[in-house]
Design a protein around this motif. Structure first.
Motif, PDB file in Angstrom:
ATOM      1  N   GLU A 180       0.833  -1.206   0.000  1.00 27.41           N
ATOM      2  CA  GLU A 180       0.000   0.000   0.000  1.00 27.41           C
ATOM      3  C   GLU A 180       0.867   1.256   0.000  1.00 27.41           C
ATOM      4  O   GLU A 180       0.569   2.218  -0.712  1.00 27.41           O
ATOM      5  CB  GLU A 180      -0.912   0.014   1.223  1.00 27.41           C
ATOM      6  CG  GLU A 180      -1.982  -1.045   1.190  1.00 27.41           C
ATOM      7  CD  GLU A 180      -2.711  -1.184   2.513  1.00 27.41           C
ATOM      8  OE1 GLU A 180      -3.911  -1.475   2.452  1.00 27.41           O
ATOM      9  OE2 GLU A 180      -2.092  -0.986   3.577  1.00 27.41           O
ATOM     10  N   ARG A 239       2.337   1.938  -3.470  1.00 22.44           N
ATOM     11  CA  ARG A 239       1.383   2.594  -4.387  1.00 22.44           C
ATOM     12  C   ARG A 239       1.145   4.055  -3.989  1.00 22.44           C
ATOM     13  O   ARG A 239       1.156   4.941  -4.834  1.00 22.44           O
ATOM     14  CB  ARG A 239       0.062   1.845  -4.410  1.00 22.44           C
ATOM     15  CG  ARG A 239       0.090   0.569  -5.218  1.00 22.44           C
ATOM     16  CD  ARG A 239      -1.293  -0.029  -5.386  1.00 22.44           C
ATOM     17  NE  ARG A 239      -1.912  -0.448  -4.135  1.00 22.44           N
ATOM     18  CZ  ARG A 239      -1.691  -1.622  -3.543  1.00 22.44           C
ATOM     19  NH1 ARG A 239      -0.851  -2.485  -4.078  1.00 22.44           N
ATOM     20  NH2 ARG A 239      -2.298  -1.917  -2.418  1.00 22.44           N
ATOM     21  N   ASN A 243       4.425   6.179  -4.511  1.00 22.32           N
ATOM     22  CA  ASN A 243       5.029   6.094  -5.837  1.00 22.32           C
ATOM     23  C   ASN A 243       6.535   5.815  -5.748  1.00 22.32           C
ATOM     24  O   ASN A 243       7.325   6.349  -6.518  1.00 22.32           O
ATOM     25  CB  ASN A 243       4.743   7.353  -6.655  1.00 22.32           C
ATOM     26  CG  ASN A 243       4.878   7.101  -8.146  1.00 22.32           C
ATOM     27  OD1 ASN A 243       4.719   5.971  -8.610  1.00 22.32           O
ATOM     28  ND2 ASN A 243       5.185   8.141  -8.887  1.00 22.32           N
TER      29      ASN A 243
END
Length: 72
Positions: A25, A28, A31
């Protein structure tokens, strides 16, 4: 020779305690690559670039975590 997975940074120890945030998580949301996040968690001597610190902070905020990165 260092055994893999045994050494944790303060950030890694903190992340381990979080019930609702995991590396995938955070990867994501920030980035950043899994390799970078893993290094942040496992190498207490690693000093990330300021751009990496900013991305981690922004990713944690997206995940609802408002922390002081100076603690790590």
């Amino acid at each position: 020779m260092m055994k893999l997975g045994k050494k944790r940074s303060n950030f890694g120890k903190w992340l381990d305690k979080q019930k609702n945030v995991n590396i995938a998580e955070l990867e994501r949301a920030s980035n950043l690559s899994r390799m970078t996040i893993t290094k942040l968690c496992s190498d207490p001597d690693y000093r990330p670039r300021i751009s990496t610190v900013i991305k981690i902070n922004q990713g944690l905020k997206k995940l609802g975590k408002n922390i002081d990165l100076n603690d790590f």
